[in-house]
Design a protein around this motif. Structure first.
Motif, PDB file in Angstrom:
ATOM      1  N   ASN A   1       0.993  -1.178  -0.041  1.00  0.00           N
ATOM      2  CA  ASN A   1      -0.013   0.006  -0.023  1.00  0.00           C
ATOM      3  C   ASN A   1       0.797   1.301   0.087  1.00  0.00           C
ATOM      4  O   ASN A   1       1.580   1.464   1.091  1.00  0.00           O
ATOM      5  CB  ASN A   1      -0.790  -0.109   1.135  1.00  0.00           C
ATOM      6  N   HIS A   2       0.509   2.278  -0.905  1.00  0.00           N
ATOM      7  CA  HIS A   2       1.297   3.306  -1.063  1.00  0.00           C
ATOM      8  C   HIS A   2       0.467   4.550  -1.262  1.00  0.00           C
ATOM      9  O   HIS A   2       0.544   5.697  -1.763  1.00  0.00           O
ATOM     10  CB  HIS A   2       2.159   3.415  -2.289  1.00  0.00           C
ATOM     11  N   THR A   3      -0.988   4.387  -0.530  1.00  0.00           N
ATOM     12  CA  THR A   3      -1.915   5.405  -0.678  1.00  0.00           C
ATOM     13  C   THR A   3      -2.819   5.158  -1.980  1.00  0.00           C
ATOM     14  O   THR A   3      -2.171   4.654  -2.991  1.00  0.00           O
ATOM     15  CB  THR A   3      -1.676   6.921  -0.353  1.00  0.00           C
ATOM     16  N   TYR A   4      -3.923   5.717  -2.024  1.00  0.00           N
ATOM     17  CA  TYR A   4      -4.758   5.957  -3.191  1.00  0.00           C
ATOM     18  C   TYR A   4      -4.215   6.676  -4.443  1.00  0.00           C
ATOM     19  O   TYR A   4      -4.094   6.441  -5.430  1.00  0.00           O
ATOM     20  CB  TYR A   4      -6.332   6.098  -2.716  1.00  0.00           C
TER      21      TYR A   4
ATOM     22  N   TYR B   1       1.902  -3.989   4.387  1.00  0.00           N
ATOM     23  CA  TYR B   1       2.969  -2.895   4.485  1.00  0.00           C
ATOM     24  C   TYR B   1       2.554  -1.831   3.765  1.00  0.00           C
ATOM     25  O   TYR B   1       2.067  -1.602   2.942  1.00  0.00           O
ATOM     26  CB  TYR B   1       4.308  -3.384   3.899  1.00  0.00           C
ATOM     27  N   PHE B   2       3.022  -0.580   4.674  1.00  0.00           N
ATOM     28  CA  PHE B   2       2.318   0.717   4.152  1.00  0.00           C
ATOM     29  C   PHE B   2       3.750   1.659   3.965  1.00  0.00           C
ATOM     30  O   PHE B   2       4.494   1.688   4.984  1.00  0.00           O
ATOM     31  CB  PHE B   2       1.368   1.445   4.877  1.00  0.00           C
ATOM     32  N   ARG B   3       3.873   2.346   3.088  1.00  0.00           N
ATOM     33  CA  ARG B   3       4.942   3.252   2.710  1.00  0.00           C
ATOM     34  C   ARG B   3       4.462   4.588   2.566  1.00  0.00           C
ATOM     35  O   ARG B   3       3.794   4.791   1.374  1.00  0.00           O
ATOM     36  CB  ARG B   3       6.048   2.928   1.636  1.00  0.00           C
ATOM     37  N   PRO B   4       4.562   5.663   3.137  1.00  0.00           N
ATOM     38  CA  PRO B   4       4.125   7.063   2.968  1.00  0.00           C
ATOM     39  C   PRO B   4       4.760   7.715   1.743  1.00  0.00           C
ATOM     40  O   PRO B   4       6.053   7.526   1.638  1.00  0.00           O
ATOM     41  CB  PRO B   4       4.418   7.706   4.266  1.00  0.00           C
ATOM     42  N   PRO B   5       3.853   8.451   0.734  1.00  0.00           N
ATOM     43  CA  PRO B   5       4.691   8.886  -0.269  1.00  0.00           C
ATOM     44  C   PRO B   5       5.595  10.091   0.169  1.00  0.00           C
ATOM     45  O   PRO B   5       5.383  10.698   1.107  1.00  0.00           O
ATOM     46  CB  PRO B   5       3.326   9.502  -0.964  1.00  0.00           C
ATOM     47  N   LYS B   6       6.480  10.056  -0.504  1.00  0.00           N
ATOM     48  CA  LYS B   6       7.604  10.880  -0.398  1.00  0.00           C
ATOM     49  C   LYS B   6       8.528  11.329   0.882  1.00  0.00           C
ATOM     50  O   LYS B   6       8.688  12.171   1.411  1.00  0.00           O
ATOM     51  CB  LYS B   6       7.211  12.404  -0.717  1.00  0.00           C
ATOM     52  N   ARG B   7       8.215  10.099   1.671  1.00  0.00           N
ATOM     53  CA  ARG B   7       8.472  10.019   3.057  1.00  0.00           C
ATOM     54  C   ARG B   7       8.110  10.989   3.857  1.00  0.00           C
ATOM     55  O   ARG B   7       8.668  11.432   4.993  1.00  0.00           O
ATOM     56  CB  ARG B   7      10.230  10.226   2.987  1.00  0.00           C
ATOM     57  N   LEU B   8       6.886  11.428   3.786  1.00  0.00           N
ATOM     58  CA  LEU B   8       6.268  12.464   4.427  1.00  0.00           C
ATOM     59  C   LEU B   8       4.977  11.788   5.314  1.00  0.00           C
ATOM     60  O   LEU B   8       4.202  11.222   4.696  1.00  0.00           O
ATOM     61  CB  LEU B   8       5.465  13.596   3.537  1.00  0.00           C
TER      62      LEU B   8
ATOM     63  N   GLU C   1       0.191  10.628  13.612  1.00  0.00           N
ATOM     64  CA  GLU C   1      -1.211  10.512  13.275  1.00  0.00           C
ATOM     65  C   GLU C   1      -1.154   9.357  12.092  1.00  0.00           C
ATOM     66  O   GLU C   1      -1.902   8.497  12.272  1.00  0.00           O
ATOM     67  CB  GLU C   1      -1.919  11.508  12.681  1.00  0.00           C
ATOM     68  N   VAL C   2      -0.310   9.528  11.089  1.00  0.00           N
ATOM     69  CA  VAL C   2      -0.415   8.578   9.733  1.00  0.00           C
ATOM     70  C   VAL C   2       0.307   7.299  10.357  1.00  0.00           C
ATOM     71  O   VAL C   2      -0.325   6.228   9.976  1.00  0.00           O
ATOM     72  CB  VAL C   2       0.683   9.325   8.906  1.00  0.00           C
ATOM     73  N   VAL C   3       1.369   7.221  11.234  1.00  0.00           N
ATOM     74  CA  VAL C   3       1.853   6.288  11.770  1.00  0.00           C
ATOM     75  C   VAL C   3       0.863   5.463  12.439  1.00  0.00           C
ATOM     76  O   VAL C   3       0.656   4.182  12.322  1.00  0.00           O
ATOM     77  CB  VAL C   3       3.154   6.420  12.550  1.00  0.00           C
ATOM     78  N   LYS C   4       0.409   6.140  13.511  1.00  0.00           N
ATOM     79  CA  LYS C   4      -0.664   5.493  14.582  1.00  0.00           C
ATOM     80  C   LYS C   4      -1.818   4.859  13.459  1.00  0.00           C
ATOM     81  O   LYS C   4      -2.420   3.868  13.864  1.00  0.00           O
ATOM     82  CB  LYS C   4      -1.200   6.360  15.313  1.00  0.00           C
ATOM     83  N   THR C   5      -2.365   5.721  12.746  1.00  0.00           N
ATOM     84  CA  THR C   5      -3.495   4.923  11.809  1.00  0.00           C
ATOM     85  C   THR C   5      -3.050   3.880  11.276  1.00  0.00           C
ATOM     86  O   THR C   5      -3.959   3.033  11.089  1.00  0.00           O
ATOM     87  CB  THR C   5      -4.073   6.269  10.907  1.00  0.00           C
TER      88      THR C   5
ATOM     89  N   VAL D   1       4.950   0.099   9.049  1.00  0.00           N
ATOM     90  CA  VAL D   1       5.182   1.294   8.094  1.00  0.00           C
ATOM     91  C   VAL D   1       6.735   1.030   7.783  1.00  0.00           C
ATOM     92  O   VAL D   1       7.474   0.879   8.372  1.00  0.00           O
ATOM     93  CB  VAL D   1       5.073   2.634   8.780  1.00  0.00           C
ATOM     94  N   VAL D   2       6.913   1.051   6.283  1.00  0.00           N
ATOM     95  CA  VAL D   2       8.361   0.552   5.848  1.00  0.00           C
ATOM     96  C   VAL D   2       8.642   1.768   4.908  1.00  0.00           C
ATOM     97  O   VAL D   2       8.305   2.261   4.209  1.00  0.00           O
ATOM     98  CB  VAL D   2       8.166  -0.547   4.836  1.00  0.00           C
TER      99      VAL D   2
END
Ligand SMILES: [Zn+2]
Length: 254
Positions: free
Chosen positions: A120-123, A157-164, A168-172, A180-181
């Motif tokens: 998952n890398h968001t929608y 696994y989830f990776r936040p776009p642009k490492r941002l 809250e994001v991590v917790k959710t 979170v990778v």
């Protein structure tokens, strides 16, 4: 005299009662404050320092690494990446953008059929740390649903776009069952001009348990595509085995 004594005694009882109440309330408040502050501190310490975010895995020296691709699927680059991986007999992990997976489900299906992992890398690839509230939960779950629809599997696994990201994001993400990778070293660097630049820089930073970030979408990834087979050969030459993220995580020491 009796009257005064009684009044004094009543006052003394009142005072004792009030004091007891204050002590109890104080103890209760202290415990309450202590618990929440402690919990908050632990959470901040774990997340601000990246303790809960995975950037590499302790494989106890075993030369195993994971190759990961963000921002696909993209018909300009994903087919080439899949071809190279098939030729080199390497399994990788794709952090897909939900929107793109919805547009090009065939590429996601092909990746799964060829033994790769879809995560998952968001929608819609938003900047998750921005002050304006982005409904991160929506982004996470919408992408998850697309992945599930196309592959029949749920991402882990989830990776936040642009490492941002923020707490809250991590917790959710974690509350929804994700780890979170991030990554150890990226294939893309604005200073690289040639395949040799890419391979030399990545090889310098690679180590057992490393997670390599590459991209197969959005921007022009032709240098990545050209460097990929050379990098894989070099890693193999140095005794590295390339596995999916899930496999790499299984090597994590206790
Ligand atoms: Zn991305």
């Amino acid at each position: 005299m009796i009257g005064v004594e009684r009044i004094w005694r009543i006052n003394w009882l009142w005072l004792a009662g009030l004091a007891a109440l204050f002590v109890m309330a104080g103890l209760y408040m202290y415990r309450y404050i202590d618990d929440t502050e402690a919990a908050k501190t632990v959470f901040l310490a774990k997340n601000m320092g990246g303790g809960n975010l995975i950037t590499q895995v302790d494989t106890r020296g075993e030369r195993i690494i994971a190759l990961t691709f963000d921002d696909g699927p993209d018909p300009r680059f994903t087919p080439d990446v899949l071809d190279i991986l098939a030729k080199k007999e390497v399994k990788a992990t794709f952090f897909v953008i939900g929107e793109s997976a919805e547009r090009f489900p065939g590429l996601v299906e092909q990746a799964i059929l060829e033994g790769h992992e879809i995560e998952n890398h968001t929608y819609s690839h938003p900047e998750l740390d921005q002050r304006e509230p982005v409904s991160f939960y929506e982004e996470l779950i919408r992408c998850e649903r697309v992945i599930h629809r196309v592959t029949g599997r749920s991402p882990s696994y989830f990776r936040p776009p642009k490492r941002l990201y923020n707490n809250e994001v991590v917790k959710t993400a974690q509350l929804n069952g994700y780890q979170v990778v991030l990554w150890t070293v990226a294939m893309e660097n604005k200073n690289d001009r040639t395949v040799k630049d890419v391979v030399k820089r990545v090889m310098k930073k690679v180590k057992p348990g490393a997670i390599i970030l590459a991209h197969d979408g959005t921007l022009n990834r032709s240098l990545t595509i050209r460097a990929l087979p050379v990098l894989i050969d070099e890693l193999h030459k140095q005794g590295y085995r390339l596995v999916t993220l899930k496999e790499l995580m299984a090597y994590q020491g206790d």
